[in-house]
Design a protein around this motif. Structure first.
Motif, short mmCIF file in Angstrom:
data_model
loop_
_atom_site.label_atom_id
_atom_site.label_comp_id
_atom_site.label_asym_id
_atom_site.label_seq_id
_atom_site.Cartn_x
_atom_site.Cartn_y
_atom_site.Cartn_z
N GLU A 165 14.34 34.09 -4.29
CA GLU A 165 13.35 33.85 -5.35
C GLU A 165 12.02 33.44 -4.74
N LYS A 166 12.08 32.53 -3.78
CA LYS A 166 10.86 32.05 -3.12
C LYS A 166 10.16 33.20 -2.40
N LEU A 171 10.31 40.18 4.11
CA LEU A 171 9.50 39.15 3.45
C LEU A 171 9.48 37.84 4.24
N GLY A 218 10.15 36.12 -3.28
CA GLY A 218 9.62 37.07 -4.26
C GLY A 218 10.48 38.31 -4.44
N ALA A 219 11.75 38.18 -4.07
CA ALA A 219 12.66 39.31 -4.27
C ALA A 219 13.98 38.81 -4.83
#
Ligand SMILES: [Ca+2]
Length: 233
Positions: free
Chosen positions: A114-115, A169, A117-118
């Protein structure tokens, strides 16, 4: 010296105790192994035992290190990564191991994704862990975490997979050009290697050429001397 002596003594005592132990009667049972066989087995276990004793002795006297529960050394095991890369990965691992138990579990991985961004589905997260969970404990050890980057760098991850998203990421440069350029990175490495061996070959060739020239020079000198002596005599 002292430990060797002690070990020898222990060994002879061991042998002595085995001598005094009652031997099984080979004739009593038809299924009993032949005497030679039982003796061989006995010899094996006694030497094994004495090896253990010797080792214990060495440890006690400080000549040997106790067999550490095989420490995982990321620097030697993941040679494809630089120290900086591994340190970055360790920092990331620790950052998301919020429980500080040395593992990233499903919930921690969920938060990580989540952090980053996926965000992943529950099943997606489970599959991510499953792909590198070598000890099947359902969570990621630091070693298993490094495997993600190894597989990313080796181009073994599906482009759309959760693990690939994690690696990309993470902003950890698995290669000089990022994860995407990993293939180029390894190709460049292979090229560098072959350049190195080409360089060695060139040096070898130069040396051989010098040797050849030296031999020719000596031959010329010898020929000249011979010529000289024919003229002078
Ligand atoms: Ca695991």
């Amino acid at each position: 010296m002292a430990s060797e002596e002690l070990a020898r003594k222990l060994q002879s005592r061991l042998a002595a105790t085995q001598e005094t132990e009652p031997r099984p009667e080979p004739e009593q049972s038809p299924v009993r192994p032949k005497p030679q066989e039982s003796e061989a087995a006995c010899g094996d276990s006694s030497s094994e035992l004495s090896a253990k004793l010797t080792r214990r002795l060495d440890i006690n006297e400080g000549n040997a290190a106790p067999r550490a529960t095989r420490v995982f050394n990321p620097y030697t095991e993941f040679k494809e990564f630089s120290r900086k890369q591994i340190k970055d990965m360790e920092a990331m691992f620790k950052r998301y191991d919020t429980g500080k138990d040395g593992f990233i579990d499903l919930m921690e991985l969920k938060l990580m994704m989540e952090k980053l961004g996926a965000p992943q589905t529950h099943l997606g997260l489970k599959n991510m862990i499953k792909e590198v969970d070598e000890d099947f404990d359902g969570k990621l050890s630091f070693r298993e975490f490094l495997l993600i980057f190894r597989r990313a760098a080796a181009g073994e991850l599906q482009e759309e997979s959760g693990l690939m998203a994690l690696a990309r990421l993470s902003e950890i440069n698995v290669s000089s050009e990022g994860v995407m350029g990993a293939k180029d990175f390894f190709e460049a490495k292979v090229q560098a290697l072959s350049v190195g061996s080409k360089f060695e070959a060139e040096i070898r060739e130069e040396k051989e050429e010098r040797k050849r020239q030296e031999v020719e020079k000596k031959q010329r000198q010898a020929a000249f001397k011979q010529l000289q002596s024919t003229f002078c005599s």
